[in-house]
Design a protein around this motif. Structure first.
Motif, PDB file in Angstrom:
ATOM      1  N   LEU A  80     126.921 -79.055 -51.099  1.00 45.51           N
ATOM      2  CA  LEU A  80     126.671 -79.131 -49.660  1.00 45.51           C
ATOM      3  C   LEU A  80     126.154 -80.509 -49.285  1.00 45.51           C
ATOM      4  CD1 LEU A  80     124.930 -75.674 -49.188  1.00 45.51           C
ATOM      5  CD2 LEU A  80     127.171 -76.313 -48.272  1.00 45.51           C
ATOM      6  N   PRO A  81     126.494 -81.012 -48.087  1.00 43.11           N
ATOM      7  CA  PRO A  81     125.991 -82.319 -47.654  1.00 43.11           C
ATOM      8  C   PRO A  81     124.496 -82.269 -47.356  1.00 43.11           C
ATOM      9  CG  PRO A  81     127.204 -81.261 -45.875  1.00 43.11           C
ATOM     10  CD  PRO A  81     127.388 -80.397 -47.089  1.00 43.11           C
ATOM     11  N   GLU A  82     123.900 -83.444 -47.282  1.00 46.26           N
ATOM     12  CA  GLU A  82     122.456 -83.519 -47.039  1.00 46.26           C
ATOM     13  C   GLU A  82     122.108 -83.037 -45.632  1.00 46.26           C
ATOM     14  OE1 GLU A  82     118.901 -86.899 -46.924  1.00 46.26           O
ATOM     15  OE2 GLU A  82     120.777 -87.299 -47.982  1.00 46.26           O
ATOM     16  N   ARG A  83     122.938 -83.363 -44.656  1.00 50.57           N
ATOM     17  CA  ARG A  83     122.644 -82.989 -43.273  1.00 50.57           C
ATOM     18  C   ARG A  83     123.236 -81.627 -42.949  1.00 50.57           C
ATOM     19  NH1 ARG A  83     124.796 -82.608 -38.340  1.00 50.57           N
ATOM     20  NH2 ARG A  83     123.544 -83.172 -36.516  1.00 50.57           N
ATOM     21  N   ALA A  84     122.393 -80.707 -42.526  1.00 51.19           N
ATOM     22  CA  ALA A  84     122.840 -79.380 -42.126  1.00 51.19           C
ATOM     23  C   ALA A  84     123.223 -79.382 -40.647  1.00 51.19           C
ATOM     24  CB  ALA A  84     121.736 -78.357 -42.375  1.00 51.19           C
ATOM     25  N   ASP A  85     123.848 -78.301 -40.201  1.00 46.58           N
ATOM     26  CA  ASP A  85     124.175 -78.140 -38.787  1.00 46.58           C
ATOM     27  C   ASP A  85     123.028 -77.494 -38.016  1.00 46.58           C
ATOM     28  OD1 ASP A  85     127.216 -78.838 -38.512  1.00 46.58           O
ATOM     29  OD2 ASP A  85     127.029 -77.688 -40.355  1.00 46.58           O
ATOM     30  N   LEU A  86     122.215 -76.724 -38.712  1.00 54.21           N
ATOM     31  CA  LEU A  86     121.084 -76.031 -38.112  1.00 54.21           C
ATOM     32  C   LEU A  86     120.026 -75.882 -39.194  1.00 54.21           C
ATOM     33  CD1 LEU A  86     120.577 -74.403 -35.312  1.00 54.21           C
ATOM     34  CD2 LEU A  86     120.894 -72.384 -36.712  1.00 54.21           C
ATOM     35  N   GLU A  87     118.769 -75.916 -38.793  1.00 58.14           N
ATOM     36  CA  GLU A  87     117.698 -75.736 -39.761  1.00 58.14           C
ATOM     37  C   GLU A  87     116.570 -74.929 -39.135  1.00 58.14           C
ATOM     38  OE1 GLU A  87     116.766 -79.789 -40.726  1.00 58.14           O
ATOM     39  OE2 GLU A  87     115.316 -79.987 -39.086  1.00 58.14           O
ATOM     40  N   ALA A  88     115.745 -74.358 -40.005  1.00 63.74           N
ATOM     41  CA  ALA A  88     114.602 -73.567 -39.538  1.00 63.74           C
ATOM     42  C   ALA A  88     113.398 -73.913 -40.391  1.00 63.74           C
ATOM     43  CB  ALA A  88     114.910 -72.073 -39.625  1.00 63.74           C
ATOM     44  N   LEU A  89     112.295 -74.267 -39.740  1.00 57.52           N
ATOM     45  CA  LEU A  89     111.070 -74.595 -40.460  1.00 57.52           C
ATOM     46  C   LEU A  89     110.509 -73.373 -41.159  1.00 57.52           C
ATOM     47  CD1 LEU A  89     109.188 -76.747 -37.776  1.00 57.52           C
ATOM     48  CD2 LEU A  89     110.505 -77.583 -39.724  1.00 57.52           C
ATOM     49  N   GLN A  90     109.790 -73.635 -42.256  1.00 52.55           N
ATOM     50  CA  GLN A  90     109.009 -72.614 -42.941  1.00 52.55           C
ATOM     51  C   GLN A  90     107.568 -73.095 -43.051  1.00 52.55           C
ATOM     52  OE1 GLN A  90     111.983 -72.375 -46.291  1.00 52.55           O
ATOM     53  NE2 GLN A  90     111.815 -70.174 -45.897  1.00 52.55           N
ATOM     54  N   HIS A  91     106.697 -72.241 -43.570  1.00 46.39           N
ATOM     55  CA  HIS A  91     105.266 -72.559 -43.600  1.00 46.39           C
ATOM     56  C   HIS A  91     104.979 -73.949 -44.179  1.00 46.39           C
ATOM     57  CE1 HIS A  91     104.066 -68.819 -41.998  1.00 46.39           C
ATOM     58  NE2 HIS A  91     103.040 -68.549 -42.777  1.00 46.39           N
ATOM     59  N   ALA A  92     105.579 -74.266 -45.309  1.00 50.87           N
ATOM     60  CA  ALA A  92     105.286 -75.536 -45.967  1.00 50.87           C
ATOM     61  C   ALA A  92     105.688 -76.724 -45.104  1.00 50.87           C
ATOM     62  CB  ALA A  92     105.996 -75.606 -47.323  1.00 50.87           C
ATOM     63  N   ASP A  93     106.792 -76.600 -44.389  1.00 50.82           N
ATOM     64  CA  ASP A  93     107.235 -77.689 -43.515  1.00 50.82           C
ATOM     65  C   ASP A  93     106.256 -77.898 -42.374  1.00 50.82           C
ATOM     66  OD1 ASP A  93     109.837 -77.808 -44.923  1.00 50.82           O
ATOM     67  OD2 ASP A  93     110.199 -75.887 -43.934  1.00 50.82           O
ATOM     68  N   VAL A  94     105.792 -76.797 -41.791  1.00 48.67           N
ATOM     69  CA  VAL A  94     104.848 -76.891 -40.675  1.00 48.67           C
ATOM     70  C   VAL A  94     103.509 -77.444 -41.159  1.00 48.67           C
ATOM     71  CG1 VAL A  94     103.606 -75.578 -38.916  1.00 48.67           C
ATOM     72  CG2 VAL A  94     106.000 -75.047 -39.408  1.00 48.67           C
ATOM     73  N   ALA A  95     103.054 -76.965 -42.300  1.00 46.77           N
ATOM     74  CA  ALA A  95     101.782 -77.443 -42.851  1.00 46.77           C
ATOM     75  C   ALA A  95     101.813 -78.955 -43.068  1.00 46.77           C
ATOM     76  CB  ALA A  95     101.475 -76.726 -44.158  1.00 46.77           C
ATOM     77  N   ALA A  96     102.961 -79.477 -43.500  1.00 45.61           N
ATOM     78  CA  ALA A  96     103.078 -80.912 -43.748  1.00 45.61           C
ATOM     79  C   ALA A  96     103.055 -81.720 -42.455  1.00 45.61           C
ATOM     80  CB  ALA A  96     104.363 -81.202 -44.520  1.00 45.61           C
ATOM     81  N   LEU A  97     103.433 -81.109 -41.346  1.00 41.67           N
ATOM     82  CA  LEU A  97     103.492 -81.816 -40.070  1.00 41.67           C
ATOM     83  C   LEU A  97     102.224 -81.676 -39.233  1.00 41.67           C
ATOM     84  CD1 LEU A  97     107.148 -80.840 -39.043  1.00 41.67           C
ATOM     85  CD2 LEU A  97     106.336 -83.157 -39.562  1.00 41.67           C
ATOM     86  N   LEU A  98     101.429 -80.645 -39.468  1.00 39.55           N
ATOM     87  CA  LEU A  98     100.271 -80.386 -38.623  1.00 39.55           C
ATOM     88  C   LEU A  98      99.263 -81.540 -38.682  1.00 39.55           C
ATOM     89  CD1 LEU A  98      99.479 -76.602 -39.185  1.00 39.55           C
ATOM     90  CD2 LEU A  98     100.265 -77.690 -37.080  1.00 39.55           C
ATOM     91  N   PRO A  99      98.737 -81.945 -37.525  1.00 38.83           N
ATOM     92  CA  PRO A  99      97.717 -83.006 -37.513  1.00 38.83           C
ATOM     93  C   PRO A  99      96.389 -82.479 -38.042  1.00 38.83           C
ATOM     94  CG  PRO A  99      98.012 -82.104 -35.312  1.00 38.83           C
ATOM     95  CD  PRO A  99      99.057 -81.454 -36.176  1.00 38.83           C
ATOM     96  N   ARG A 100      95.747 -83.274 -38.904  1.00 39.29           N
ATOM     97  CA  ARG A 100      94.448 -82.859 -39.452  1.00 39.29           C
ATOM     98  C   ARG A 100      93.493 -84.041 -39.394  1.00 39.29           C
ATOM     99  NH1 ARG A 100      95.967 -78.862 -44.503  1.00 39.29           N
ATOM    100  NH2 ARG A 100      98.066 -78.355 -43.794  1.00 39.29           N
ATOM    101  N   PRO A 101      92.273 -83.814 -38.947  1.00 33.94           N
ATOM    102  CA  PRO A 101      91.303 -84.913 -38.867  1.00 33.94           C
ATOM    103  C   PRO A 101      90.870 -85.373 -40.240  1.00 33.94           C
ATOM    104  CG  PRO A 101      90.253 -82.820 -38.361  1.00 33.94           C
ATOM    105  CD  PRO A 101      91.709 -82.530 -38.493  1.00 33.94           C
ATOM    106  N   ASP A 102      90.515 -86.653 -40.333  1.00 32.87           N
ATOM    107  CA  ASP A 102      89.926 -87.173 -41.570  1.00 32.87           C
ATOM    108  C   ASP A 102      88.526 -87.681 -41.259  1.00 32.87           C
ATOM    109  OD1 ASP A 102      90.165 -89.716 -40.372  1.00 32.87           O
ATOM    110  OD2 ASP A 102      92.130 -90.055 -41.306  1.00 32.87           O
ATOM    111  N   ALA A 103      87.921 -88.322 -42.221  1.00 31.67           N
ATOM    112  CA  ALA A 103      86.515 -88.739 -42.072  1.00 31.67           C
ATOM    113  C   ALA A 103      86.324 -89.757 -40.951  1.00 31.67           C
ATOM    114  CB  ALA A 103      86.013 -89.317 -43.396  1.00 31.67           C
ATOM    115  N   GLU A 104      87.365 -90.509 -40.638  1.00 36.53           N
ATOM    116  CA  GLU A 104      87.252 -91.547 -39.611  1.00 36.53           C
ATOM    117  C   GLU A 104      87.682 -91.060 -38.231  1.00 36.53           C
ATOM    118  OE1 GLU A 104      85.912 -94.514 -40.281  1.00 36.53           O
ATOM    119  OE2 GLU A 104      85.570 -93.673 -42.278  1.00 36.53           O
ATOM    120  N   SER A 105      88.028 -89.806 -38.106  1.00 39.26           N
ATOM    121  CA  SER A 105      88.565 -89.297 -36.842  1.00 39.26           C
ATOM    122  C   SER A 105      87.486 -89.169 -35.772  1.00 39.26           C
ATOM    123  CB  SER A 105      89.209 -87.920 -37.058  1.00 39.26           C
ATOM    124  OG  SER A 105      90.352 -88.027 -37.872  1.00 39.26           O
ATOM    125  N   ASP A 106      87.873 -89.425 -34.529  1.00 39.17           N
ATOM    126  CA  ASP A 106      87.089 -89.037 -33.370  1.00 39.17           C
ATOM    127  C   ASP A 106      88.057 -88.409 -32.370  1.00 39.17           C
ATOM    128  OD1 ASP A 106      88.371 -91.086 -31.873  1.00 39.17           O
ATOM    129  OD2 ASP A 106      86.821 -92.528 -32.419  1.00 39.17           O
TER     130      ASP A 106
END
Length: 499
Positions: free
Chosen positions: A219-245
């Motif tokens: 199969l080619p690398e680019r799909a026609d349609l995709e659906a996120l799963q938990h791991a994909d969302v977790a990787a994208l979610l913004p999370r504060p670090d020690a320097e965050s305000d």
């Protein structure tokens, strides 16, 4: 990530794989996975009655070989042949050798042969029906004989396992033109097909099980349609670090609500506060004093601002439109927000109040979040067209507007604009009917606006927002309310980040 590929792409990949395998090996893999799924749905294989609905082509062959496997385990298997002269010969021999039997389908009886007295009786006696009528290349609804059998199955309430996809649905688009099978489960091979992830076809597929037949390397690398799963969302979610305000985490501006719809402001702010940004700045229309009062009473952490937008204070993204109502002030507010050089989400009333000039003049990302009726108004077509061809509609709207478009509904779809055409459309798999409640879309607008302010790209912000919103809808107390969905968002975050 779940990936779905078009029929043409799947066929090329299958041909490449079959060239490397002994003859019949690919079908044997598919039949083994199909038989295993059937056994999982039966309380016991020995003595179970299984009815195969068999058309011409490889789907019918998969069903026959799977039926042979079940027959060897003691199931009573009967195949109804809808195209006897074009039935897969190897599969039919295997079924008969295993003790299964075959009967001609309605209207297919050869001269001198006897048609079964009652197909209804065959259906009613069955514990499980296997739909192998039409393959992934099928177009249009079922033909009359197949439709008659499908209707008998529906009336009997016998569970159906579809082979690769329910017969009568379009594998590439999810559209349904005419009669189609309603399956309790679908066993698909090698990869998902777009129609399995997009309504109206998706609702006919039931629970979808993907069987690995070794197709992935072809199969080619680019799909026609995709659906996120938990791991994909977790990787994208913004999370504060020690320097965050709060400013580094992002400030989202919410321009929503009116004295007629003050609750929309509360709900949009609720979604924004739980969307990942550091602060929420509320700016209502000039007359929305009741909305301002309700927002600050419910959420004292919200920052209240006076217009115009350029004087509202620091804002890294805007969510505008929920509950603004009509009128010159609301229209001016939408235009003012769209003039800002930051990402903007436009929802609800904002979709009616914005102008084409407002959109085309923008250089920063824009997200539009219409439901089917709003999308139809923007496209100048009937709502039924959007609902029946959701994939084509979301692509067309993104192309016309130059915006990222999130089409809400039974399956939420996200399409990128022309400039990002290389991206496949994303389908959200977490939605639930409980989200069909007043104000739910206002919460979603706030969530996505907050994710935009936190730095996510428009396509990712819309996709992640829909995913979290769907999970929150599943988490919310029953019967779900929009505020209940907002209150469940922290649990949705927890589900994703702890997986």
């Amino acid at each position: 990530m779940r990936y779905a590929y078009s029929v043409e792409t799947v066929r090329r990949a299958e041909a490449a794989l079959m060239a490397q395998l002994p003859e019949g090996a690919l079908m044997a893999r598919a039949a083994a996975g199909l038989a295993a799924a059937c056994r999982a749905l039966l309380t016991g294989t020995y003595g179970a009655r299984v009815l195969l609905l068999v058309g011409s082509g490889d789907n019918g062959g998969d069903a026959l070989y799977a039926g042979a496997r079940l027959a060897r385990r003691g199931a009573g298997v009967t195949a109804v042949l809808l195209a006897p002269e074009r039935t897969h010969e190897g599969g039919l021999r295997a079924l008969r050798a295993a003790g299964g039997r075959a009967v001609p389908g309605p209207g297919t009886v050869a001269e001198g042969a006897a048609e079964p007295a009652s197909y209804g009786a065959l259906v009613r006696r069955a514990d499980l029906v296997v739909d192998g009528i039409v393959g992934i290349g099928g177009k249009g609804g079922l033909r009359p004989a197949a439709a008659r059998l499908a209707d008998l199955v529906r009336q009997a309430g016998t569970p159906v396992v579809a082979v690769d996809l329910p017969s009568g649905v379009d594998a590439d688009t999810g559209e349904v033109h005419g009669a189609a099978v309603h399956a309790a489960a679908t066993v698909t091979f090698g990869t998902y097909k777009p129609g399995l992830l997009v309504d109206p076809a998706r609702e006919r597929a039931g629970a979808v099980r993907l069987v690995d037949i070794g197709l992935a390397p072809s199969l080619p690398e680019r799909a026609d349609l995709e659906a996120l799963q938990h791991a994909d969302v977790a990787a994208l979610l913004p999370r504060p670090d020690a320097e965050s305000d709060k400013y580094r985490r992002g400030v989202v501006g919410v321009a929503a609500g009116s004295d007629t719809y003050p609750g929309a402001a509360v709900l949009a702010v609720a979604g924004a506060l739980r969307g990942g940004a550091g602060a929420v700045r509320y700016l209502g229309a000039d007359a929305s004093q009741d909305a301002r009062r309700q927002v600050i009473q419910r959420f004292p952490e919200a920052l209240l601002s006076q217009g115009p937008v350029r004087r509202a204070g620091r804002v890294q993204a805007w969510a505008v439109g929920s509950g603004l109502g009509d009128g010159a002030a609301a229209r001016a507010l939408v235009a003012d927000v769209l003039s800002a050089d930051v990402p903007v989400l436009v929802d609800a009333d904002g979709l009616r109040l914005m102008s084409e000039r407002d959109l085309r003049g923008r250089t920063a990302p824009t997200v539009l979040t219409p439901h089917a009726g709003e999308a139809a108004a923007l496209l100048g077509c009937e709502r039924e067209r959007v609902e029946g061809s959701r994939l084509a509609s979301v692509r067309e709207l993104a192309e016309r507007t130059g915006a990222t478009v999130l089409l809400k509904g039974s399956t939420t779809l996200v399409a990128a604009p022309d400039a990002e055409r290389a991206r496949p459309v994303r389908a959200n798999a977490t939605g639930t009917g409980w989200l069909a409640t007043a104000g739910s879309g206002d919460v979603l607008a706030g969530v996505i606006g907050s994710l935009l302010a936190a730095g996510l790209a428009a396509f990712d912000a819309a996709s992640v927002g829909a995913y979290l919103h769907g999970l929150a809808g599943r988490r919310a107390a029953r019967p779900a309310t929009a505020l209940g969905v907002a209150d469940a968002l922290p649990d949705a975050w927890g589900d994703v980040t702890s997986a």
